[in-house]
Design a protein around this motif. Structure first.
Motif, PDB file in Angstrom:
ATOM      1  N   ALA A 375       0.820  -1.225   0.000  1.00  0.00           N
ATOM      2  CA  ALA A 375       0.000   0.000   0.000  1.00  0.00           C
ATOM      3  C   ALA A 375       0.844   1.261   0.000  1.00  0.00           C
ATOM      4  N   VAL A 380      -5.823   3.052  -2.835  1.00  0.00           N
ATOM      5  CA  VAL A 380      -6.884   2.089  -3.115  1.00  0.00           C
ATOM      6  C   VAL A 380      -7.722   2.639  -4.267  1.00  0.00           C
ATOM      7  N   ALA A 386     -11.836  -1.006   1.146  1.00  0.00           N
ATOM      8  CA  ALA A 386     -10.809  -1.939   1.632  1.00  0.00           C
ATOM      9  C   ALA A 386     -10.673  -1.818   3.142  1.00  0.00           C
ATOM     10  N   PHE A 413      -7.151   2.630   2.955  1.00  0.00           N
ATOM     11  CA  PHE A 413      -7.725   1.465   3.640  1.00  0.00           C
ATOM     12  C   PHE A 413      -8.404   1.927   4.926  1.00  0.00           C
ATOM     13  N   ALA A 467      -6.780  -4.400  -4.154  1.00  0.00           N
ATOM     14  CA  ALA A 467      -7.358  -3.144  -3.648  1.00  0.00           C
ATOM     15  C   ALA A 467      -6.832  -1.954  -4.435  1.00  0.00           C
TER      16      ALA A 467
END
Lengths: 484, 206
Positions: A375, A380, A386, A413, A467
């Motif tokens: 990430a 995302v 997510a 996220f 994601a």
């Protein structure tokens, strides 16, 4: 467990890890071969225990060993801040309140929601050093197999058996058969413990281990850290096995050392001396043997509604018309329809709506690090929701100490409180009908994550990549593809 | 537990493998603190529309299967979670026997504890019984635990095997906790020995 020939303690033939732990816990063998098996640790949660405590109450029985028992709430609690207020759902609230009343009435140790050690029962057992090598461990939950990663015999039981253990600290059992799954070689980059276990289930099927306890062995298993071994053992039940286990070794001993409830000092040394005698003897016979080459594993994802319906991410949706067996064809047809797929479609063309990182399969700090790594510096996809749900309050704390929460939040996220969350559709975290998820959990059954939900099981790395990309993607290519 | 001796009843056909516990009773119905009352949620996702209306093509929504007491299915019945709510839901609906080629271990265990008899028979025989179960009002099958036979509507008897200890408990409706309690002195002895050898197992209280 299923029937096999009864063994005797004087038998000096080579024994498996399972045999040794079994033999060390037989209190008595009844004439027909049923054993009264002693249980060292009994973990319990709000969903499968109320009727068991009620049974004790009606029969006027006590909990035989509260000190060997631990209760925690995990299944139906919310994983956002709302959980610290009144639980909205009246039935969930009743279940939690019932557990709290029961632990009080029966003197059972309990970790409440407000305790930072609260979490998914299969995460906190090992984490707190409550689950140890050589133990028999049970819980009214099929994923109790997770604790087998420590070299324990750990298996799920129903509520009647929960009551039986509460009352007697034993179970009436017949020995399981022995099965060994050996994973040779080295796992390629981009593949994880989750891909190993999904590949195993793809190979042997969801009934492949029925009646057996699986010992996972081989170079690729030895090379896994404890979190990885827990992921593999966790999904033994999805292979139909009663339990999964990995022989304890230095990785295990190092993991256990210093945990709050693990033996300390001289007791630790004595314990390790015993644990070292547990690995299967040379020449021990297994009723069933399966071998896999780790080097051939490709990141896995399920496409259907049974964990055995799994393919490498490079694959395409199966075509029912090409299946000769009538029953299987009907089954595949039903799955393709339920999952909203088109035969021949590339799996990487499937868009995801929701990404769930969590559950007793993949919610440990090691899993969250992998997700944060992917990430970092990315976002995302706009249409994706997510969630990252740590397995325990201690995992959450550790992740925050490493700054992983910030990385994840920055990438878009959600960063949640500990619990079972979207694994099983019995708390507020659910899929909506028709939504497609990339999930690090363990079951892709119809409606598992919410009625009409479409679940694809993957590793944390694959989930994180999906994601970001907004669709499934081969995590091995992910770094290259990004930004193209 | 209610004893199981012999049962004659309507058999419902469910020609599916891997009937998992989430199909039998979805997770959202596990929030009960009782064993009873789950029959209305049995197979909920297959049985009802989102608005709660019955799906007419689902077998248990059809006559005479609304009164089914036996279920015939295929491989790996009851796979998935350890939820005892699965046999509770079957029992509460009125199903006291499931016939299939094989069962997932925990479901198999849980069924016996609740007086629900899982009968294992080879696939070919289950296919014949599936045809019998499709006979509607003529789908009455007898399951005789005493004699260990399934009697088809045409009178043919099919023997089945079962663990003798479990058969004994089921025939007599015995509570196995009571049975185990008779071994209390052995359990005491085991604990004394284990405590001496592995004291850490006894001082890890929270």
């Amino acid at each position: 467990m299923s029937a096999t020939k009864p063994r005797t303690l004087s038998d000096s033939s080579p024994r498996t890890l399972f045999d040794k732990i079994w033999d060390a816990h037989v209190v008595e063998t009844l004439p027909d071969g049923t054993a009264v098996l002693y249980i060292d640790k009994h973990l319990t949660h709000e969903v499968t225990s109320p009727q068991a405590f009620e049974g004790l109450r009606l029969a006027g029985r006590k909990v035989r060993r509260p000190d060997a028992t631990l209760a925690v709430v995990d299944h139906n609690i919310a994983t956002d801040a709302s959980r610290y207020g009144t639980i909205e759902d009246p039935e969930s609230r009743t279940q939690v309140e019932t557990l709290e009343a029961n632990v009080k009435a029966f003197g059972v140790p309990y970790i409440p929601l407000t305790d930072k050690r609260q979490g998914i029962v299969h995460v906190i057992g090992p984490e707190l050093g409550l689950s140890l090598p050589g133990m028999t461990i049970v819980c009214g939950d099929s994923h109790t197999s997770t604790h087998g990663a420590l070299g324990a015999l750990a298996f799920g039981i129903g509520t009647s058996e929960v009551e039986h253990v509460l009352a007697t600290q034993t179970l009436l059992q017949k020995p399981a058969k022995n099965m060994r799954v050996t994973v040779d070689g080295k796992l390629p980059a981009g593949c994880t413990a989750k891909d190993i276990v999904l590949a195993i289930i793809g190979k042997i099927g969801t009934a492949g281990g029925t009646g057996h306890v699986i010992e996972f062995a081989g170079e690729a298993i030895r090379a896994l850290d404890m979190a990885g071994r827990m992921t593999v053992c966790n999904m033994s039940i999805e292979a139909g096995a009663r339990a999964g286990m990995v022989a304890p070794d230095q990785t295990t001993f190092d993991y256990v050392k210093g945990r709050p409830f693990a033996p300390k000092g001289e007791a630790y040394d004595r314990a390790v001396a015993w644990w070292k005698t547990l690995p299967s003897d040379e020449g021990a016979v297994f009723d069933k043997e399966v071998r896999l080459d780790a080097a051939e594993i490709i990141p896995q994802m399920t496409w259907g509604t049974s964990p055995e319906d799994v393919l490498p991410v490079t694959g395409v949706v199966p075509n029912p018309a090409e299946i000769a067996d009538e029953a299987r064809r009907a089954q595949v047809q039903r799955m393709v329809e339920y999952m909203g797929l088109t035969p021949g479609q590339k799996l990487t063309d499937l868009k995801v709506d929701v990404v769930f990182v969590g559950s007793c399969t993949n919610s440990r700090i090691e899993d969250i690090r992998v997700v944060a790594d992917i990430a970092k510096g990315r976002k995302v996809a706009p249409h994706v929701r997510a969630l990252v749900v740590p397995g325990s309050g201690l995992v959450k704390e550790a992740a925050e100490a490493e700054g992983l929460d910030k990385v994840l939040l920055e990438a878009g996220f959600e960063w949640r409180e500990a619990g079972c969350s979207m694994c099983l559709g019995m708390n507020p975290d659910k899929l909506k009908p028709g939504q497609r998820s990339a999930s690090t959990s363990n079951r892709n059954f119809e409606g598992r994550q919410g009625p009409g939900g479409r679940t694809h099981l993957v590793s944390p790395a694959m989930a994180a990549a999906a994601a970001i990309a907004g669709h499934f993607v081969d995590v091995r290519d992910f770094a290259k593809q990004e930004g193209v | 537990m209610k004893a199981f001796t012999t049962l004659t009843g309507i058999a419902a056909p469910m020609p599916m493998a891997n009937v998992d516990t989430d199909k039998i009773i979805p997770g959202r119905f596990l929030k009960t603190i009782q064993r009873t009352g789950l029959g209305k949620h049995l197979f909920a996702n297959m049985r009802y529309e989102d608005d709660g209306a019955e799906k007419p093509d689902f077998v248990l929504n059809q006559e005479p299967y609304r009164k089914a007491e036996i279920l015939v299915a295929y491989e790996n019945f009851g796979c998935g979670s350890s939820r005892e709510h699965a046999p509770w839901a079957l029992l509460d609906f009125g199903i006291r026997c499931v016939i299939a080629p094989d069962f997932a271990d925990i479901f198999h265990n849980n069924s016996f504890k609740n007086g629900v008899l899982p009968v294992k028979l080879p696939r070919e025989i289950c296919e014949q019984l599936m045809e019998d179960a499709r006979l509607g009002p003529n789908s009455r099958i007898t399951v005789d635990l005493e004699r260990q036979v399934v009697v088809r509507p045409n009178g043919e008897e099919i023997p089945f095997t079962i663990d003798p200890f479990r058969r004994h408990l089921l025939l007599n409706g015995l509570d196995d906790i009571g049975q185990t309690m008779q071994h209390a002195p052995s359990i005491d002895g085991f604990e004394a020995k284990q405590r001496a050898a592995q004291p850490w197992l006894y001082d890890a209280a929270l």
